[in-house]
Each structure stands twice: as C-alpha cells, then as structure tokens.
Design a protein around this motif. Structure first.
Motif, mmCIF file in Angstrom:
data_model
loop_
_atom_site.group_PDB
_atom_site.id
_atom_site.type_symbol
_atom_site.label_atom_id
_atom_site.label_comp_id
_atom_site.label_asym_id
_atom_site.label_seq_id
_atom_site.Cartn_x
_atom_site.Cartn_y
_atom_site.Cartn_z
ATOM 1 N N ALA A 189 0.840 -1.197 0.000
ATOM 2 C CA ALA A 189 0.000 0.000 0.000
ATOM 3 C C ALA A 189 0.878 1.251 0.000
ATOM 4 C CB ALA A 189 -0.917 -0.010 1.220
ATOM 5 N N SER A 190 1.940 1.225 0.779
ATOM 6 C CA SER A 190 2.879 2.344 0.791
ATOM 7 C C SER A 190 3.504 2.546 -0.589
ATOM 8 C CB SER A 190 3.972 2.073 1.834
ATOM 9 O OG SER A 190 5.064 2.954 1.678
ATOM 10 N N VAL A 191 3.874 1.464 -1.237
ATOM 11 C CA VAL A 191 4.480 1.538 -2.568
ATOM 12 C C VAL A 191 3.505 2.151 -3.570
ATOM 13 C CG1 VAL A 191 5.274 0.133 -4.524
ATOM 14 C CG2 VAL A 191 6.126 -0.333 -2.216
ATOM 15 N N ALA A 208 12.190 1.131 -6.361
ATOM 16 C CA ALA A 208 13.032 0.079 -5.786
ATOM 17 C C ALA A 208 13.691 0.538 -4.497
ATOM 18 C CB ALA A 208 14.096 -0.346 -6.799
ATOM 19 N N VAL A 209 13.986 1.829 -4.369
ATOM 20 C CA VAL A 209 14.595 2.354 -3.146
ATOM 21 C C VAL A 209 13.635 2.177 -1.965
ATOM 22 C CG1 VAL A 209 15.451 4.437 -1.994
ATOM 23 C CG2 VAL A 209 16.042 3.998 -4.390
ATOM 24 N N LEU A 210 12.367 2.487 -2.198
ATOM 25 C CA LEU A 210 11.374 2.311 -1.137
ATOM 26 C C LEU A 210 11.163 0.837 -0.831
ATOM 27 C CD1 LEU A 210 9.263 3.409 0.808
ATOM 28 C CD2 LEU A 210 7.612 3.403 -1.082
ATOM 29 N N ARG A 211 11.094 0.007 -1.851
ATOM 30 C CA ARG A 211 10.884 -1.424 -1.620
ATOM 31 C C ARG A 211 11.993 -2.010 -0.746
ATOM 32 N NH1 ARG A 211 6.802 -3.801 -4.243
ATOM 33 N NH2 ARG A 211 5.955 -2.852 -6.153
ATOM 34 N N ARG A 212 13.243 -1.636 -1.019
ATOM 35 C CA ARG A 212 14.350 -2.133 -0.206
ATOM 36 C C ARG A 212 14.227 -1.645 1.234
ATOM 37 N NH1 ARG A 212 17.384 -1.057 -4.986
ATOM 38 N NH2 ARG A 212 18.025 0.973 -4.166
ATOM 39 N N ALA A 213 13.830 -0.381 1.391
ATOM 40 C CA ALA A 213 13.678 0.167 2.738
ATOM 41 C C ALA A 213 12.551 -0.531 3.496
ATOM 42 C CB ALA A 213 13.409 1.673 2.661
ATOM 43 N N LEU A 214 11.476 -0.861 2.786
ATOM 44 C CA LEU A 214 10.356 -1.548 3.431
ATOM 45 C C LEU A 214 10.717 -2.996 3.756
ATOM 46 C CD1 LEU A 214 7.392 -0.099 1.343
ATOM 47 C CD2 LEU A 214 7.959 0.418 3.732
ATOM 48 N N ASP A 215 11.507 -3.639 2.905
ATOM 49 C CA ASP A 215 11.989 -4.980 3.236
ATOM 50 C C ASP A 215 12.810 -4.939 4.517
ATOM 51 O OD1 ASP A 215 10.770 -6.174 1.094
ATOM 52 O OD2 ASP A 215 12.585 -6.319 -0.143
ATOM 53 N N ASP A 216 13.632 -3.913 4.639
ATOM 54 C CA ASP A 216 14.439 -3.776 5.851
ATOM 55 C C ASP A 216 13.547 -3.511 7.062
ATOM 56 O OD1 ASP A 216 17.113 -3.583 7.106
ATOM 57 O OD2 ASP A 216 16.511 -1.526 7.495
ATOM 58 N N THR A 217 12.482 -2.757 6.848
ATOM 59 C CA THR A 217 11.523 -2.508 7.923
ATOM 60 C C THR A 217 10.901 -3.813 8.403
ATOM 61 O OG1 THR A 217 10.989 -0.289 7.098
ATOM 62 C CG2 THR A 217 9.339 -1.370 8.493
ATOM 63 N N MET A 218 10.468 -4.657 7.473
ATOM 64 C CA MET A 218 9.892 -5.947 7.838
ATOM 65 C C MET A 218 10.927 -6.835 8.529
ATOM 66 S SD MET A 218 7.504 -6.745 4.502
ATOM 67 C CE MET A 218 6.795 -8.226 5.223
ATOM 68 N N ARG A 219 12.159 -6.768 8.045
ATOM 69 C CA ARG A 219 13.226 -7.576 8.653
ATOM 70 C C ARG A 219 13.470 -7.121 10.096
ATOM 71 N NH1 ARG A 219 16.571 -6.450 5.153
ATOM 72 N NH2 ARG A 219 16.166 -8.196 3.758
ATOM 73 N N ARG A 220 13.544 -5.827 10.303
ATOM 74 C CA ARG A 220 13.771 -5.300 11.649
ATOM 75 C C ARG A 220 12.616 -5.632 12.585
ATOM 76 N NH1 ARG A 220 17.565 -0.949 12.117
ATOM 77 N NH2 ARG A 220 18.666 -0.583 10.159
ATOM 78 N N PHE A 221 11.417 -5.697 12.009
ATOM 79 C CA PHE A 221 10.238 -6.003 12.825
ATOM 80 C C PHE A 221 10.051 -7.501 13.001
ATOM 81 C CE2 PHE A 221 7.213 -3.286 14.776
ATOM 82 C CZ PHE A 221 6.078 -4.039 15.033
ATOM 83 N N GLY A 222 10.862 -8.297 12.296
ATOM 84 C CA GLY A 222 10.798 -9.747 12.433
ATOM 85 C C GLY A 222 9.695 -10.406 11.638
ATOM 86 N N VAL A 223 9.190 -9.748 10.577
ATOM 87 C CA VAL A 223 8.076 -10.328 9.820
ATOM 88 C C VAL A 223 8.392 -10.515 8.343
ATOM 89 C CG1 VAL A 223 6.323 -9.429 11.396
ATOM 90 C CG2 VAL A 223 7.040 -8.034 9.449
ATOM 91 N N LEU A 224 9.650 -10.340 7.948
ATOM 92 C CA LEU A 224 10.017 -10.584 6.561
ATOM 93 C C LEU A 224 10.107 -12.076 6.328
ATOM 94 C CD1 LEU A 224 10.926 -9.289 3.845
ATOM 95 C CD2 LEU A 224 13.276 -9.582 4.649
ATOM 96 N N SER A 225 9.497 -12.541 5.242
ATOM 97 C CA SER A 225 9.545 -13.963 4.923
ATOM 98 C C SER A 225 10.988 -14.412 4.804
ATOM 99 C CB SER A 225 8.810 -14.230 3.599
ATOM 100 O OG SER A 225 8.977 -15.572 3.209
ATOM 101 N N ASP A 226 11.286 -15.548 5.454
ATOM 102 C CA ASP A 226 12.669 -16.028 5.442
ATOM 103 C C ASP A 226 12.961 -16.956 4.272
ATOM 104 O OD1 ASP A 226 12.077 -18.441 8.157
ATOM 105 O OD2 ASP A 226 11.250 -18.255 6.140
ATOM 106 N N GLY A 227 12.008 -17.105 3.351
ATOM 107 C CA GLY A 227 12.241 -17.915 2.167
ATOM 108 C C GLY A 227 12.241 -19.401 2.432
ATOM 109 N N GLU A 228 11.642 -19.804 3.530
ATOM 110 C CA GLU A 228 11.589 -21.232 3.820
ATOM 111 C C GLU A 228 10.797 -21.969 2.741
ATOM 112 O OE1 GLU A 228 11.752 -21.438 8.694
ATOM 113 O OE2 GLU A 228 9.854 -21.595 7.655
ATOM 114 N N GLU A 229 11.164 -23.191 2.473
ATOM 115 C CA GLU A 229 10.459 -24.005 1.483
ATOM 116 C C GLU A 229 9.051 -24.296 1.983
ATOM 117 O OE1 GLU A 229 11.390 -25.097 -1.646
ATOM 118 O OE2 GLU A 229 9.270 -25.589 -1.622
ATOM 119 N N ARG A 230 8.042 -23.848 1.230
ATOM 120 C CA ARG A 230 6.660 -24.047 1.648
ATOM 121 C C ARG A 230 6.016 -25.242 0.958
ATOM 122 N NH1 ARG A 230 4.689 -19.760 4.522
ATOM 123 N NH2 ARG A 230 5.985 -17.899 4.566
#
Length: 226
Positions: free
Chosen positions: A86-88, A173-195
């Motif tokens: 939504a931010s993007v 892309a600059v915002l997307r990277r910053a938002l990925d970092d936001t999710m990572r810092r908050f502990g909710v970025l997908s870790d890419g585990e095999e689903r």
C-alpha cells in the motif's frame, strides 16, 4: 485500479492547474475562479469536485486513501507485506510525476494551514494501516500494530522527501528495499523457507525473537493448513 493508484485525468488536470497558479502567484493570492478558468471547468464544477482551495491540494491523497481502503479490504496472504505494498502504491503515484509533486510540496511547505493538514493526512495513512493490521491479525498486540504502521509511514515519508527535495528521480526500488528492511527489523520478513515440502506429523518452526506473537501464530497456522 492498476498496479498503482491513479486519480482521474480530469481531477489531475485541475490539481495541476491549481498548483501551477499557487506556485506562480502564491496560495492566498490565487482565487477559485482563476483555478477554474485555468483548468477549463466552471466554478460550480470546481466546488462540487473539490470544495475549496485547501481541498484541491490534497485531492490526490483523498483518492489514494479511498483506493487503499479497497485494496486492503481484499484478501492478502501476508498482511505485513500488504501494508508495505500500500505504501508503494502511494509512492508510485507521486513518483510518476515528480515535478508536479515537488511543486505541490513547495506550496504546502509555504503555508502554515496546509502544513498542519499535511500532518493530519499522514496520520490518516498510519491509522489506516494500524486498523487493517488489527483486523487482519486477531490477537495482535496493539503496540505491534501501531508500531509497524508508524514505521512504514515514517520510512515511506523519508524516501518520498528524498524525491521531493532533490532534482533526481528516486525509483520505487529504493522504497521497496527500505520496506523490506523494515519488515526484517520487525521480524516479519519472509525467510524464504520451502513451503512446498511434504507434510509431516511434526512441524518445527524457528522465528525471530522480535516477531509479534500474532504473526508467529499466523505462520504456524499457515504451515499446519498447508
């Protein structure tokens, strides 16, 4: 709505005409009649669409907020990522015409009442994200909801200010990277585990300590139901 929010062409033309006049003559020195004449619409049409001079400055935000409500009302597998998307969408709208966005920013910065309304408008985005997360993740600690909403909004505004204050384009892309970092810092970025792994009787999950409890529960349910 396409991949980004897009106010109507007619509305955008009036907004652009108003901002041009505000930039050239000053906000207080520009009349509604002048805006309507420059945009090629009647005075009554202007008032019907916008209401007043203040409203035309924030017309894009009103449309964007409405479209984001529709977007967030749709099902989303990952509510945290939906807020970031939504931010993007908002950023993409203003980045599509950075010169107009910069002129608008200059007008708002120069008028105290517009600056105050801008602050309120920013809070409306934050509140929308906060309320969405609480509804999408039952049991989520309110502090996690408001904290993530505030962080996404702050990151968004930081990147947007880079666009508005500088002569260069700042890609999405600059915002997307910053938002990925936001999710990572908050502990909710997908870790890419095999689903797609074969189901088993035992599910072992490892999550960051910082991840909100409600998000841990959501991911566990997702694995158990998958």
């Amino acid at each position: 709505m396409s991949d980004t929010a897009s106010p109507s062409a007619a509305s955008t033309a009036v907004v652009a005409a108003a901002i041009d006049l505000f930039s050239e003559q000053g906000f207080d020195q520009t009349s509604v009649e002048q805006i309507a004449r420059a945009a090629g619409v009647s005075r009554s049409t202007f008032f019907r669409q916008f209401g007043g001079k203040d409203d035309v400055i924030f017309a894009d935000h009103e449309l964007l907020l409405a479209e984001l409500r529709e977007y967030l009302a749709q099902p989303h597998d990952d509510p945290w990522a939906a807020v970031c998307e939504a931010s993007v969408r908002v950023y993409s709208h203003f980045a599509a015409d950075p010169e107009l966005a910069r002129r608008r920013y200059a007008v708002v910065r120069g008028v105290a009442t517009l600056r105050d309304r801008e602050i309120v408008t920013v809070f409306r985005y934050e509140r929308l994200f906060d309320e969405y997360l609480r509804a999408a993740l039952p049991g989520l600690d309110p502090l996690d909801a408001v904290g993530f909403a505030a962080l996404v909004t702050a990151v968004h505004n930081h990147v947007l200010r880079q666009l508005l204050r500088g002569p260069k384009r700042v890609p999405v892309a600059v915002l997307r990277r910053a938002l990925d970092d936001t999710m990572r810092r908050f502990g909710v970025l997908s870790d890419g585990e095999e689903r797609d792994a074969a189901p088993d009787d035992v599910v072992v999950a490892v999550f960051p300590r910082s991840m909100p409890t409600a998000e841990v529960a959501r991911r566990v349910r997702e694995q158990l139901d998958g």
